[in-house]
Design a protein around this motif. Sequence first.
Motif, mmCIF file in Angstrom:
data_model
loop_
_atom_site.group_PDB
_atom_site.id
_atom_site.type_symbol
_atom_site.label_atom_id
_atom_site.label_comp_id
_atom_site.label_asym_id
_atom_site.label_seq_id
_atom_site.Cartn_x
_atom_site.Cartn_y
_atom_site.Cartn_z
ATOM 1 N N GLU A 32 0.824 -1.208 0.000
ATOM 2 C CA GLU A 32 0.000 0.000 0.000
ATOM 3 C C GLU A 32 0.857 1.256 0.000
ATOM 4 O O GLU A 32 0.487 2.285 -0.552
ATOM 5 C CB GLU A 32 -0.931 -0.019 1.221
ATOM 6 C CG GLU A 32 -2.061 -1.019 1.132
ATOM 7 C CD GLU A 32 -2.966 -0.763 -0.051
ATOM 8 O OE1 GLU A 32 -3.295 0.407 -0.321
ATOM 9 O OE2 GLU A 32 -3.356 -1.729 -0.719
ATOM 10 N N TRP B 270 2.801 3.337 -3.829
ATOM 11 C CA TRP B 270 1.653 3.759 -4.631
ATOM 12 C C TRP B 270 2.040 4.190 -6.039
ATOM 13 O O TRP B 270 1.179 4.366 -6.908
ATOM 14 C CB TRP B 270 0.945 4.923 -3.926
ATOM 15 C CG TRP B 270 1.875 6.083 -3.615
ATOM 16 C CD1 TRP B 270 2.652 6.223 -2.510
ATOM 17 C CD2 TRP B 270 2.095 7.239 -4.412
ATOM 18 N NE1 TRP B 270 3.363 7.390 -2.560
ATOM 19 C CE2 TRP B 270 3.041 8.046 -3.719
ATOM 20 C CE3 TRP B 270 1.607 7.701 -5.637
ATOM 21 C CZ2 TRP B 270 3.495 9.271 -4.222
ATOM 22 C CZ3 TRP B 270 2.053 8.908 -6.138
ATOM 23 C CH2 TRP B 270 2.988 9.686 -5.437
ATOM 24 N N THR C 145 4.263 3.793 -9.639
ATOM 25 C CA THR C 145 5.002 2.906 -10.541
ATOM 26 C C THR C 145 5.490 3.710 -11.739
ATOM 27 O O THR C 145 4.711 4.415 -12.393
ATOM 28 C CB THR C 145 4.131 1.740 -11.040
ATOM 29 O OG1 THR C 145 3.611 1.019 -9.914
ATOM 30 C CG2 THR C 145 4.935 0.804 -11.916
ATOM 31 N N ALA D 152 0.615 -3.267 -13.611
ATOM 32 C CA ALA D 152 0.639 -1.970 -12.931
ATOM 33 C C ALA D 152 -0.123 -0.924 -13.732
ATOM 34 O O ALA D 152 -0.834 -0.085 -13.162
ATOM 35 C CB ALA D 152 2.082 -1.526 -12.721
ATOM 36 N N ALA E 275 -3.712 1.002 -12.434
ATOM 37 C CA ALA E 275 -3.532 2.404 -12.071
ATOM 38 C C ALA E 275 -4.854 3.159 -12.038
ATOM 39 O O ALA E 275 -5.702 2.992 -12.920
ATOM 40 C CB ALA E 275 -2.573 3.084 -13.039
ATOM 41 N N LYS F 198 -3.274 4.841 -6.658
ATOM 42 C CA LYS F 198 -2.382 4.026 -7.479
ATOM 43 C C LYS F 198 -2.070 4.809 -8.758
ATOM 44 O O LYS F 198 -2.961 5.073 -9.564
ATOM 45 C CB LYS F 198 -3.035 2.682 -7.812
ATOM 46 C CG LYS F 198 -3.187 1.772 -6.608
ATOM 47 C CD LYS F 198 -3.793 0.435 -7.009
ATOM 48 C CE LYS F 198 -3.917 -0.489 -5.799
ATOM 49 N NZ LYS F 198 -4.526 -1.792 -6.160
#
Length: 399
Positions: free
Chosen positions: A3, A6, A8, A27, A31, A72
């Motif tokens: 978590e 967050w 990437t 990923a 998102a 994210k």
Amino acid sequence: MSEARWLTIIGLGEDGPEGLPPASLEALHAAEVIMGSERHLSLVNDGGAERITWPIPFAAGLPVLDGLRGRKVAVLASGDPFWFGAGSVIARRFAAGEWRAFPGASVFSLASARLGWPMERVACLGLHAAPLSRIRPHLAAGQRAIATVRDGAAVVELAAYLDGLGLGETRMHVLEALGGPRERCREVAANAYSLEDVAHPVAVAVEVAGSGTSLSAASGQPDDVFESDGQITKRHIRAITLSALAPRPGERLWDIGSGSGSVAIEWLMAHASTQAVALETRADRAARIRKNARALGQDRLVVVEGQAPQSLGGLEVPDAVFVGGGLDRGLLDWILGNLAPGTRVVANAVTLETAALLTEAQASFGGTLTKVELAESAPVGRFRGWKAAFPVVQWCAVR
């Protein structure tokens, strides 16, 4: 994904998500927010995530990204984000536990693969946001370099720059949109450059050729490499001085009374990670130092206009200090009283008064004192004789 992690960073090729490894695709699909340049966002299909165009200048996007903390987020970058890319800038801003990265194939890898060049023997440069002159130290006949550049106009500038240095025979491989459906690779000589439709993103690979003079890999560049009004540490003394200063990777130099900037610039030439500050009292000489630094590909030189020691207090701590001009009792006392232990100090003197000061300093604080006397052959009527230069006294010590 944790978590806390967050963010990437995804290295994207010109073919978009195609070819991305599973972890990158996962990923991207997970998102809630996708952030990137307009070009990068156009390569990714709309999957319902909020899309934010990264603003210009690049630094303006970091606060925006910071405001997305807790969601994210996927940031799209070109190829390998940690090779002249956005990755290192983002990594400096956020803690290691907040982000992860999935690099793609770099433009340098793709260019080498197209040309059959061994990457370990090729200079790789990011010139898309830097002066083209940064390529100067790598311009020697037979050498190869690959550089990312801003756009088609920059390719034209690079061709003219090479031709102006007497390297017009250099073969330029103009590489557009490598790895994507718009990929195009063309070859042309710098002195016959005529391409008018080069499109971003673009890289240029060069095979250096021509009669232009390359820079030496050793200390002591020819004096005429530097613009000067005569205030310059001459070649042979400069080589001795750089040897005494002993630059090491990552170290910082203060060049006090810099004149033409020759010592500071050659310090920077020693290694890509070295740093230097040139302190000069005269505005015209400070401007000349900046010009010399840019011309020789060392634009990272910091030039400070001011008087020593008054202008030294706010500077980042040096590993070595060179005093080429303006040494007096006040400056010497400041150096010995304020520099951190372990700092290397080198000072050159031509006048009897300054030489006496260095002699006294050596007697009081140790170090080595060297007298350098040089002479060059010169006409004497129909014959030749030795014309002596002023002897130079050099003091080297460790604070």
